[in-house]
Design a protein around this motif. Structure first.
Motif, PDB file in Angstrom:
ATOM      1  N   UNK A   4       0.839  -1.188   0.000  1.00 39.88           N
ATOM      2  CA  UNK A   4       0.000   0.000   0.000  1.00 39.88           C
ATOM      3  C   UNK A   4       0.879   1.244   0.000  1.00 39.88           C
ATOM      4  N   UNK A   5       0.458   2.246  -0.759  1.00 40.60           N
ATOM      5  CA  UNK A   5       1.190   3.502  -0.843  1.00 40.60           C
ATOM      6  C   UNK A   5       0.280   4.654  -0.446  1.00 40.60           C
ATOM      7  N   UNK A   6       0.825   5.570   0.328  1.00 40.72           N
ATOM      8  CA  UNK A   6       0.070   6.756   0.711  1.00 40.72           C
ATOM      9  C   UNK A   6       0.050   7.739  -0.457  1.00 40.72           C
ATOM     10  N   UNK A  29      -0.461  15.230  -8.263  1.00 46.35           N
ATOM     11  CA  UNK A  29      -1.804  15.339  -7.679  1.00 46.35           C
ATOM     12  C   UNK A  29      -2.928  15.136  -8.699  1.00 46.35           C
ATOM     13  N   UNK A  30      -2.671  15.399  -9.983  1.00 47.25           N
ATOM     14  CA  UNK A  30      -3.689  15.219 -11.011  1.00 47.25           C
ATOM     15  C   UNK A  30      -4.126  13.765 -11.132  1.00 47.25           C
ATOM     16  N   UNK A  31      -3.326  12.845 -10.596  1.00 51.04           N
ATOM     17  CA  UNK A  31      -3.686  11.425 -10.690  1.00 51.04           C
ATOM     18  C   UNK A  31      -4.949  11.093  -9.911  1.00 51.04           C
ATOM     19  N   UNK A  32      -5.350  11.983  -8.980  1.00 52.81           N
ATOM     20  CA  UNK A  32      -6.608  11.762  -8.261  1.00 52.81           C
ATOM     21  C   UNK A  32      -7.793  11.728  -9.223  1.00 52.81           C
ATOM     22  N   UNK A  33      -7.671  12.416 -10.360  1.00 55.74           N
ATOM     23  CA  UNK A  33      -8.743  12.399 -11.371  1.00 55.74           C
ATOM     24  C   UNK A  33      -8.963  10.987 -11.912  1.00 55.74           C
ATOM     25  N   UNK A  34      -7.912  10.195 -11.963  1.00 56.72           N
ATOM     26  CA  UNK A  34      -7.996   8.842 -12.511  1.00 56.72           C
ATOM     27  C   UNK A  34      -8.334   7.789 -11.460  1.00 56.72           C
ATOM     28  N   UNK A  35      -8.132   8.123 -10.185  1.00 59.43           N
ATOM     29  CA  UNK A  35      -8.398   7.155  -9.119  1.00 59.43           C
ATOM     30  C   UNK A  35      -9.893   6.991  -8.900  1.00 59.43           C
ATOM     31  N   UNK A  84      -3.398   3.668  -1.633  1.00 57.86           N
ATOM     32  CA  UNK A  84      -3.768   2.890  -2.821  1.00 57.86           C
ATOM     33  C   UNK A  84      -2.942   1.608  -2.824  1.00 57.86           C
ATOM     34  N   UNK A  85      -3.408   0.637  -3.581  1.00 54.46           N
ATOM     35  CA  UNK A  85      -2.669  -0.621  -3.705  1.00 54.46           C
ATOM     36  C   UNK A  85      -1.536  -0.465  -4.719  1.00 54.46           C
ATOM     37  N   UNK A  86      -0.600  -1.368  -4.677  1.00 54.89           N
ATOM     38  CA  UNK A  86       0.507  -1.359  -5.632  1.00 54.89           C
ATOM     39  C   UNK A  86      -0.015  -1.433  -7.078  1.00 54.89           C
ATOM     40  N   UNK A  87      -1.109  -2.166  -7.289  1.00 58.48           N
ATOM     41  CA  UNK A  87      -1.675  -2.294  -8.629  1.00 58.48           C
ATOM     42  C   UNK A  87      -2.196  -0.956  -9.151  1.00 58.48           C
ATOM     43  N   UNK A  88      -2.640  -0.071  -8.267  1.00 59.58           N
ATOM     44  CA  UNK A  88      -3.148   1.240  -8.660  1.00 59.58           C
ATOM     45  C   UNK A  88      -2.025   2.262  -8.856  1.00 59.58           C
ATOM     46  N   UNK A  89      -0.841   1.949  -8.383  1.00 55.43           N
ATOM     47  CA  UNK A  89       0.274   2.893  -8.439  1.00 55.43           C
ATOM     48  C   UNK A  89       0.767   3.068  -9.871  1.00 55.43           C
ATOM     49  N   UNK A  90       1.400   4.206 -10.109  1.00 52.42           N
ATOM     50  CA  UNK A  90       1.987   4.440 -11.426  1.00 52.42           C
ATOM     51  C   UNK A  90       3.139   3.460 -11.627  1.00 52.42           C
ATOM     52  N   UNK A  91       3.449   3.171 -12.859  1.00 51.28           N
ATOM     53  CA  UNK A  91       4.547   2.271 -13.173  1.00 51.28           C
ATOM     54  C   UNK A  91       5.850   3.058 -13.147  1.00 51.28           C
ATOM     55  N   UNK A  92       6.818   2.548 -12.435  1.00 47.52           N
ATOM     56  CA  UNK A  92       8.127   3.205 -12.362  1.00 47.52           C
ATOM     57  C   UNK A  92       8.927   2.913 -13.628  1.00 47.52           C
ATOM     58  N   UNK A  93       9.631   3.924 -14.088  1.00 52.84           N
ATOM     59  CA  UNK A  93      10.556   3.745 -15.205  1.00 52.84           C
ATOM     60  C   UNK A  93      11.798   3.023 -14.681  1.00 52.84           C
ATOM     61  N   UNK A  97      12.244   4.227  -8.299  1.00 50.86           N
ATOM     62  CA  UNK A  97      11.760   3.349  -7.247  1.00 50.86           C
ATOM     63  C   UNK A  97      10.779   4.096  -6.366  1.00 50.86           C
ATOM     64  N   UNK A  98       9.870   3.365  -5.763  1.00 48.51           N
ATOM     65  CA  UNK A  98       8.997   3.955  -4.761  1.00 48.51           C
ATOM     66  C   UNK A  98       9.819   4.130  -3.485  1.00 48.51           C
ATOM     67  N   UNK A  99       9.657   5.273  -2.849  1.00 48.52           N
ATOM     68  CA  UNK A  99      10.400   5.545  -1.613  1.00 48.52           C
ATOM     69  C   UNK A  99      10.137   4.448  -0.589  1.00 48.52           C
ATOM     70  N   UNK A 100       8.895   4.010  -0.482  1.00 51.10           N
ATOM     71  CA  UNK A 100       8.550   2.968   0.486  1.00 51.10           C
ATOM     72  C   UNK A 100       9.349   1.686   0.254  1.00 51.10           C
ATOM     73  N   UNK A 101       9.724   1.407  -1.004  1.00 48.79           N
ATOM     74  CA  UNK A 101      10.496   0.203  -1.307  1.00 48.79           C
ATOM     75  C   UNK A 101      11.971   0.364  -0.948  1.00 48.79           C
ATOM     76  N   UNK A 102      12.450   1.605  -0.874  1.00 51.75           N
ATOM     77  CA  UNK A 102      13.864   1.850  -0.554  1.00 51.75           C
ATOM     78  C   UNK A 102      14.145   1.825   0.944  1.00 51.75           C
TER      79      UNK A 102
END
Length: 182
Positions: A4-6, A29-35, A84-93, A97-102
């Protein structure tokens, strides 16, 4: 790794119809439109909420959730996180990396000596900076000037040689000047 990511924190209510102001903790923040859905972390449980309206005001996002139509129903959630769940997260190039993963990665030098672990990531604008909690048993512990035994390592190619999320390891090059000369 985190599942899960905040993406935001509810700061306060907005109006009397159950809307909330959210401080976004996502890069976009614009990603809230897609959530469509988020999880509200109440501290005791995680409630699934459906987003039915998104507006923007200054640096905040104003959200309306389906089924919550009264200020009294959302007031108790001030200061709570939206996840949000990892599946909802944007794809990293590649190389992102996601900060939470580091956080918590074991850090070794290019010579294979254990240095410590990643405690935090500072976002400075130019490049991120990894906060390494230097292990007291590390041969580098006596060369870190900070009383907290933290080493600030720029997240640049010259310093960060390899990140392996599966092995939970990071290999680094310590550039001249990063450590006190003892």
């Amino acid at each position: 790794m985190e599942d899960l990511f905040q993406v935001g924190i509810i700061t306060t209510t907005h109006g009397v119809r159950g809307e909330v102001k959210v401080f976004p903790t996502t890069d976009d923040p614009a990603r809230f439109k897609k959530l469509k859905r988020v999880l509200l972390d109440t501290g005791k449980e995680k409630l699934a909420l459906e987003i039915c309206q998104v507006k923007f005001f200054k640096n905040l996002v104003i959200l309306k959730f389906r089924g919550i139509d009264n200020i009294n129903d959302v007031e108790k959630y001030k200061g709570k996180s939206l996840l949000i769940s990892r599946e909802q997260a944007v794809t990293c190039e590649e190389g992102e990396y996601f900060i939470a993963d580091l956080i918590g990665l074991k850090v070794t030098t290019e010579e294979g000596q254990f240095l410590g672990e990643v405690k935090d990531v500072l976002q400075t604008g130019a490049n991120d900076v990894y906060v390494i909690q230097v292990d007291g048993d590390s041969p580098y512990a006596s060369r870190v000037s900070d009383k907290k035994k933290e080493l600030l390592l720029p997240a640049i190619q010259e310093c960060i040689l390899q990140i392996d999320l599966e092995q939970r390891r990071m290999q680094v090059h310590l550039m001249a000047g990063l450590l006190e000369e003892g």
